[in-house]
Design a protein around this motif. Structure first.
Motif, short mmCIF file in Angstrom:
data_model
loop_
_atom_site.label_atom_id
_atom_site.label_comp_id
_atom_site.label_asym_id
_atom_site.label_seq_id
_atom_site.Cartn_x
_atom_site.Cartn_y
_atom_site.Cartn_z
N HIS A 135 0.86 -1.20 0.00
CA HIS A 135 0.00 0.00 0.00
C HIS A 135 0.89 1.24 0.00
N ASP A 136 0.59 2.19 -0.87
CA ASP A 136 1.44 3.37 -1.06
C ASP A 136 1.38 4.37 0.09
N ASP A 137 0.27 4.43 0.80
CA ASP A 137 0.06 5.50 1.78
C ASP A 137 -0.71 4.97 2.99
N LEU A 138 -0.14 3.99 3.68
CA LEU A 138 -0.83 3.37 4.80
C LEU A 138 -0.63 4.20 6.06
N ARG A 139 -1.58 5.07 6.33
CA ARG A 139 -1.57 5.88 7.55
C ARG A 139 -2.99 5.98 8.06
N ARG A 140 -3.13 6.46 9.27
CA ARG A 140 -4.45 6.54 9.90
C ARG A 140 -5.37 7.42 9.08
N ILE A 141 -6.67 7.07 9.12
CA ILE A 141 -7.64 7.82 8.33
C ILE A 141 -8.82 8.31 9.17
N LEU A 142 -9.13 7.63 10.28
CA LEU A 142 -10.27 8.01 11.11
C LEU A 142 -9.86 8.53 12.48
N THR A 143 -8.78 8.02 13.03
CA THR A 143 -8.33 8.49 14.34
C THR A 143 -7.21 9.51 14.15
N ASP A 144 -6.88 10.19 15.22
CA ASP A 144 -5.82 11.18 15.19
C ASP A 144 -4.47 10.51 14.95
N TYR A 145 -3.54 11.22 14.34
CA TYR A 145 -2.24 10.63 14.01
C TYR A 145 -1.48 10.18 15.26
N GLY A 146 -1.71 10.81 16.38
CA GLY A 146 -1.04 10.42 17.62
C GLY A 146 -1.78 9.37 18.42
N PHE A 147 -2.87 8.85 17.87
CA PHE A 147 -3.71 7.87 18.58
C PHE A 147 -2.91 6.61 18.86
N MET A 148 -3.07 6.07 20.06
CA MET A 148 -2.37 4.84 20.46
C MET A 148 -3.33 3.67 20.39
N GLY A 149 -2.94 2.64 19.66
CA GLY A 149 -3.75 1.43 19.59
C GLY A 149 -4.70 1.42 18.40
N HIS A 150 -5.55 0.40 18.39
CA HIS A 150 -6.50 0.21 17.29
C HIS A 150 -7.86 -0.07 17.91
N PRO A 151 -8.80 0.89 17.84
CA PRO A 151 -10.01 0.86 18.65
C PRO A 151 -11.04 -0.22 18.32
N PHE A 152 -10.98 -0.90 17.17
CA PHE A 152 -11.95 -1.95 16.89
C PHE A 152 -11.47 -3.33 17.30
N ARG A 153 -10.26 -3.41 17.82
CA ARG A 153 -9.80 -4.70 18.34
C ARG A 153 -10.60 -5.01 19.60
N LYS A 154 -10.95 -6.26 19.78
CA LYS A 154 -11.82 -6.63 20.89
C LYS A 154 -11.15 -6.49 22.25
N ASP A 155 -9.82 -6.39 22.28
CA ASP A 155 -9.14 -6.20 23.56
C ASP A 155 -8.86 -4.72 23.85
N PHE A 156 -9.34 -3.81 23.01
CA PHE A 156 -9.16 -2.38 23.24
C PHE A 156 -10.17 -1.92 24.28
N PRO A 157 -9.74 -1.18 25.31
CA PRO A 157 -10.69 -0.76 26.36
C PRO A 157 -11.77 0.17 25.81
N ILE A 158 -12.99 -0.02 26.29
CA ILE A 158 -14.12 0.76 25.80
C ILE A 158 -13.91 2.25 26.03
N SER A 159 -13.31 2.62 27.15
CA SER A 159 -13.10 4.03 27.44
C SER A 159 -11.84 4.58 26.76
N GLY A 160 -11.03 3.73 26.18
CA GLY A 160 -9.81 4.18 25.51
C GLY A 160 -8.68 4.36 26.51
N HIS A 161 -7.59 4.93 26.03
CA HIS A 161 -6.41 5.15 26.88
C HIS A 161 -6.25 6.61 27.29
N VAL A 162 -6.59 7.52 26.39
CA VAL A 162 -6.48 8.95 26.67
C VAL A 162 -7.74 9.65 26.17
#
Length: 197
Positions: A135-162
């Motif tokens: 992929h020529d340009d694989l970067r985040r598209i929906l979350t902020d560039y500084g976002f930590m983690g991947h929010p649709f993974r089932k082990d991601f906390p519902i409230s997030g990290h920050v």
């Protein structure tokens, strides 16, 4: 099975033969499951072979199977699922490929075959952490560039990290640890003694 679906199944089996890992029919649709090492080649065949002609990629998404169907999933955790359309034959096909490694999910990019996959693959990377080789340009598209983690993974906390908020003193957006306390909300049941009598 409808005549059109049986015709598509026969055509796939004839054209792809031993490259098919699985071919499932469910709810009037076919799902073609392929191995990661065959994914790019088979995608090109699905588009270019005159008997198939899947010229449009309608959708592509990531899937986390870690807790599939309220049970522990046996097999690779991450998959990429695409929905293809052959305008010429009026066929639809679901194409599924599993990433061989759970800790580093990687599959080939199909953007050279269907350019409509570009933003879909970026979304799957952003939300699931699935990487697309080529992929020529694989970067985040929906979350902020500084976002930590991947929010649709089932082990991601519902409230997030920050969380982020606007700080009027600094006149900018700031990030801070989550201030929401995790809690379980149990509804209170109100019953009348003589209800229904």
């Amino acid at each position: 099975m409808s005549h059109s679906l049986a015709q598509l199944r026969a055509c796939l089996e004839k054209t792809l033969d031993k490259k098919i890992a699985q071919l499932q029919e469910n709810l009037g649709e076919l799902t073609l499951i392929v191995k990661a090492e065959d994914y790019l080649e088979l995608a090109r065949t699905l588009r270019d072979h005159p008997d198939l002609g899947f010229d449009q990629l309608i959708d592509l998404c990531g899937v986390d199977y870690s807790e599939y169907d309220n049970a522990t999933w046996e097999g690779p955790r991450f998959a990429v699922v695409s929905h293809l359309l052959s305008v010429k034959h009026n066929w639809r096909l679901r194409l599924r490929v599993f990433a061989p490694q759970d800790d580093f999910p990687l599959v080939a990019s199909v953007t050279p075959i269907w350019n409509s996959a570009n933003w879909f693959e970026r979304e799957a990377f952003d939300l699931y952490g699935i990487l697309f080789d080529g992929h020529d340009d694989l970067r985040r598209i929906l979350t902020d560039y500084g976002f930590m983690g991947h929010p649709f993974r089932k082990d991601f906390p519902i409230s997030g990290h920050v969380e982020m908020r606007y700080d009027p003193e600094q006149k900018r957006v700031v990030y801070q640890p989550v201030t929401i306390d995790p809690r379980e909300i149990t509804p209170r049941v109100i019953r009348e003694e003589n209800y229904g009598s």
